[in-house]
Design a protein around this motif. Sequence first.
Motif, PDB file in Angstrom:
ATOM      1  N   PHE A 248       0.855  -1.184   0.000  1.00 50.06           N
ATOM      2  CA  PHE A 248       0.000   0.000   0.000  1.00 50.06           C
ATOM      3  C   PHE A 248       0.893   1.236   0.000  1.00 50.06           C
ATOM      4  CE2 PHE A 248      -3.492  -2.251   2.678  1.00 50.06           C
ATOM      5  CZ  PHE A 248      -3.945  -2.906   1.547  1.00 50.06           C
ATOM      6  N   ALA A 249       0.449   2.292  -0.626  1.00 53.55           N
ATOM      7  CA  ALA A 249       1.108   3.592  -0.516  1.00 53.55           C
ATOM      8  C   ALA A 249       0.036   4.616  -0.184  1.00 53.55           C
ATOM      9  CB  ALA A 249       1.814   3.960  -1.816  1.00 53.55           C
ATOM     10  N   MET A 250       0.344   5.524   0.731  1.00 51.23           N
ATOM     11  CA  MET A 250      -0.686   6.447   1.206  1.00 51.23           C
ATOM     12  C   MET A 250      -0.060   7.706   1.777  1.00 51.23           C
ATOM     13  SD  MET A 250      -1.172   3.961   4.377  1.00 51.23           S
ATOM     14  CE  MET A 250      -0.215   2.803   3.381  1.00 51.23           C
ATOM     15  N   TRP A 251      -0.875   8.734   1.904  1.00 50.09           N
ATOM     16  CA  TRP A 251      -0.489   9.866   2.723  1.00 50.09           C
ATOM     17  C   TRP A 251      -0.763   9.472   4.164  1.00 50.09           C
ATOM     18  CZ3 TRP A 251       1.654  11.915  -1.130  1.00 50.09           C
ATOM     19  CH2 TRP A 251       1.009  12.169  -2.348  1.00 50.09           C
ATOM     20  N   SER A 252       0.125   9.796   5.069  1.00 43.43           N
ATOM     21  CA  SER A 252      -0.111   9.471   6.479  1.00 43.43           C
ATOM     22  C   SER A 252      -0.426  10.711   7.302  1.00 43.43           C
ATOM     23  CB  SER A 252       1.097   8.748   7.081  1.00 43.43           C
ATOM     24  OG  SER A 252       2.282   9.488   6.880  1.00 43.43           O
ATOM     25  N   ASP A 253      -0.377  11.878   6.650  1.00 42.84           N
ATOM     26  CA  ASP A 253      -0.738  13.127   7.316  1.00 42.84           C
ATOM     27  C   ASP A 253      -1.083  14.137   6.229  1.00 42.84           C
ATOM     28  OD1 ASP A 253      -0.229  15.875   8.652  1.00 42.84           O
ATOM     29  OD2 ASP A 253      -0.156  14.468  10.326  1.00 42.84           O
ATOM     30  N   ALA A 254      -1.924  15.104   6.556  1.00 41.88           N
ATOM     31  CA  ALA A 254      -2.338  16.089   5.562  1.00 41.88           C
ATOM     32  C   ALA A 254      -1.168  16.906   5.023  1.00 41.88           C
ATOM     33  CB  ALA A 254      -3.397  17.018   6.155  1.00 41.88           C
ATOM     34  N   VAL A 255      -0.105  17.050   5.803  1.00 41.44           N
ATOM     35  CA  VAL A 255       1.030  17.852   5.336  1.00 41.44           C
ATOM     36  C   VAL A 255       1.863  17.113   4.293  1.00 41.44           C
ATOM     37  CG1 VAL A 255       1.156  19.098   7.516  1.00 41.44           C
ATOM     38  CG2 VAL A 255       2.595  17.083   7.173  1.00 41.44           C
ATOM     39  N   ASP A 256       1.601  15.835   4.070  1.00 41.00           N
ATOM     40  CA  ASP A 256       2.405  15.040   3.141  1.00 41.00           C
ATOM     41  C   ASP A 256       2.191  15.417   1.676  1.00 41.00           C
ATOM     42  OD1 ASP A 256       3.277  13.727   5.351  1.00 41.00           O
ATOM     43  OD2 ASP A 256       2.170  11.882   4.992  1.00 41.00           O
ATOM     44  N   ASN A 257       1.053  16.023   1.371  1.00 37.71           N
ATOM     45  CA  ASN A 257       0.654  16.305   0.003  1.00 37.71           C
ATOM     46  C   ASN A 257       0.463  17.806  -0.150  1.00 37.71           C
ATOM     47  OD1 ASN A 257      -1.011  16.843  -2.266  1.00 37.71           O
ATOM     48  ND2 ASN A 257      -1.905  14.802  -2.191  1.00 37.71           N
ATOM     49  N   PRO A 258       1.101  18.458  -1.144  1.00 37.27           N
ATOM     50  CA  PRO A 258       0.944  19.907  -1.283  1.00 37.27           C
ATOM     51  C   PRO A 258      -0.504  20.363  -1.395  1.00 37.27           C
ATOM     52  CG  PRO A 258       2.726  19.124  -2.677  1.00 37.27           C
ATOM     53  CD  PRO A 258       2.043  17.906  -2.120  1.00 37.27           C
ATOM     54  N   TYR A 259      -1.344  19.569  -2.048  1.00 38.00           N
ATOM     55  CA  TYR A 259      -2.757  19.951  -2.179  1.00 38.00           C
ATOM     56  C   TYR A 259      -3.395  20.102  -0.797  1.00 38.00           C
ATOM     57  CZ  TYR A 259      -7.659  19.898  -3.540  1.00 38.00           C
ATOM     58  OH  TYR A 259      -8.983  20.234  -3.699  1.00 38.00           O
ATOM     59  N   MET A 260      -3.222  19.089   0.057  1.00 38.83           N
ATOM     60  CA  MET A 260      -3.817  19.152   1.394  1.00 38.83           C
ATOM     61  C   MET A 260      -3.078  20.144   2.280  1.00 38.83           C
ATOM     62  SD  MET A 260      -4.865  15.183   2.185  1.00 38.83           S
ATOM     63  CE  MET A 260      -3.243  14.465   1.923  1.00 38.83           C
ATOM     64  N   ARG A 261      -1.741  20.149   2.189  1.00 37.06           N
ATOM     65  CA  ARG A 261      -0.949  21.037   3.035  1.00 37.06           C
ATOM     66  C   ARG A 261      -1.320  22.494   2.786  1.00 37.06           C
ATOM     67  NH1 ARG A 261       3.544  19.049   1.697  1.00 37.06           N
ATOM     68  NH2 ARG A 261       4.374  20.531   0.178  1.00 37.06           N
ATOM     69  N   CYS A 262      -1.404  22.868   1.516  1.00 41.56           N
ATOM     70  CA  CYS A 262      -1.744  24.246   1.185  1.00 41.56           C
ATOM     71  C   CYS A 262      -3.204  24.541   1.493  1.00 41.56           C
ATOM     72  CB  CYS A 262      -1.459  24.503  -0.291  1.00 41.56           C
ATOM     73  SG  CYS A 262       0.306  24.485  -0.690  1.00 41.56           S
TER      74      CYS A 262
ATOM     75  N   ALA B 162       3.844  25.274  -0.483  1.00 39.89           N
ATOM     76  CA  ALA B 162       3.882  24.193  -1.477  1.00 39.89           C
ATOM     77  C   ALA B 162       5.239  23.517  -1.583  1.00 39.89           C
ATOM     78  CB  ALA B 162       3.457  24.731  -2.840  1.00 39.89           C
ATOM     79  N   GLY B 163       6.279  24.318  -1.574  1.00 42.91           N
ATOM     80  CA  GLY B 163       7.602  23.736  -1.764  1.00 42.91           C
ATOM     81  C   GLY B 163       8.644  24.831  -1.732  1.00 42.91           C
ATOM     82  N   ALA B 164       9.511  24.882  -2.745  1.00 43.06           N
ATOM     83  CA  ALA B 164      10.577  25.878  -2.769  1.00 43.06           C
ATOM     84  C   ALA B 164      10.890  26.265  -4.207  1.00 43.06           C
ATOM     85  CB  ALA B 164      11.834  25.317  -2.101  1.00 43.06           C
ATOM     86  N   ARG B 165      11.409  27.465  -4.382  1.00 43.63           N
ATOM     87  CA  ARG B 165      11.844  27.879  -5.719  1.00 43.63           C
ATOM     88  C   ARG B 165      13.030  27.025  -6.172  1.00 43.63           C
ATOM     89  NH1 ARG B 165       9.833  32.371  -7.975  1.00 43.63           N
ATOM     90  NH2 ARG B 165       8.623  33.800  -6.681  1.00 43.63           N
ATOM     91  N   ASN B 166      13.041  26.761  -7.462  1.00 38.72           N
ATOM     92  CA  ASN B 166      14.141  25.996  -8.043  1.00 38.72           C
ATOM     93  C   ASN B 166      14.565  26.703  -9.317  1.00 38.72           C
ATOM     94  OD1 ASN B 166      15.971  23.920  -8.618  1.00 38.72           O
ATOM     95  ND2 ASN B 166      14.442  22.777  -9.792  1.00 38.72           N
TER      96      ASN B 166
END
Length: 271
Positions: free
Chosen positions: A141-155, A250-254
């Motif tokens: 199985f692969a899953m998010w284990s917290d809302a902060v794991d995914n930029p959509y949910m985190r943001c 969301a993340g960081a500038r690159n």
Amino acid sequence: MTSFNPENTSLIAQHEARLRYLEPMTMNLADHLGPVADGARILDLCCGIGEPALYVARTHPKATVVGVDSDPASLELAEDRARVARLDNVSFETMDMHDLSFATASFDGAISRLGALLFGDMDHGAAELARVLRPGAGYAFAMWSDAVDNPYMRCGVAVAEGIAGSLEAAGLPDIRERVRSRASAHVLSAGLRRAGFASAYTQVTDYMIDVPDFDTVWDYCTTSGPLDDFYAGLDDEALDQARRIVAEQAGARNGAGWRLWFRHRSMYGQR
């Protein structure tokens, strides 16, 4: 299997543009499944529009892969994607993951990307999976284990709290608790062991996805999910605030682009 629906072409392209954000999760999932023998039958629970069933079918052409999902519209897209990829070793069936119509001990392995979030009854779902797997079969199985794991949910959480003060005040469900209660390592491993699985291991993996500009970040973080209506209801001032929060979270500038940060939890073992 029905014939290809040309009206699905643009919709498939839209979905596949978003699926690239999950490719590292899919590959990690397949690695944890372990060796797949020629002639093996692999089950993909809650396959949506076909992943990771299609990935396993591509990488193991002598295996047979069956994807199941409760949404016929998603499975129509999955079938069309299989046709475009010319994969004849994968099929899809409309089915409730809590009530699988397959024979007992009829699969050599099982995978599920984010499907654990959809278990309405963990014990019932785990028992059904145990029933259709042969003894010793691998699963992953692969899953998010917290809302902060995914930029959509985190943001989304950060924007709702920043603008309205809380998810509840924004009229949104507590997606953090939903993720934690259904996809925590403790909940999943306990359910699998009660169903008779021999082992349950976990691994946390971080990965980054590069995107060309902030508009791509904004599109990913504000479309195709349960928070879309919330964003659509924001006025211009609130949207400006939301964009600033998304840029921070969301993340960081690159260089000229952006880099989105993801984290997922894998759970794997044997029946």
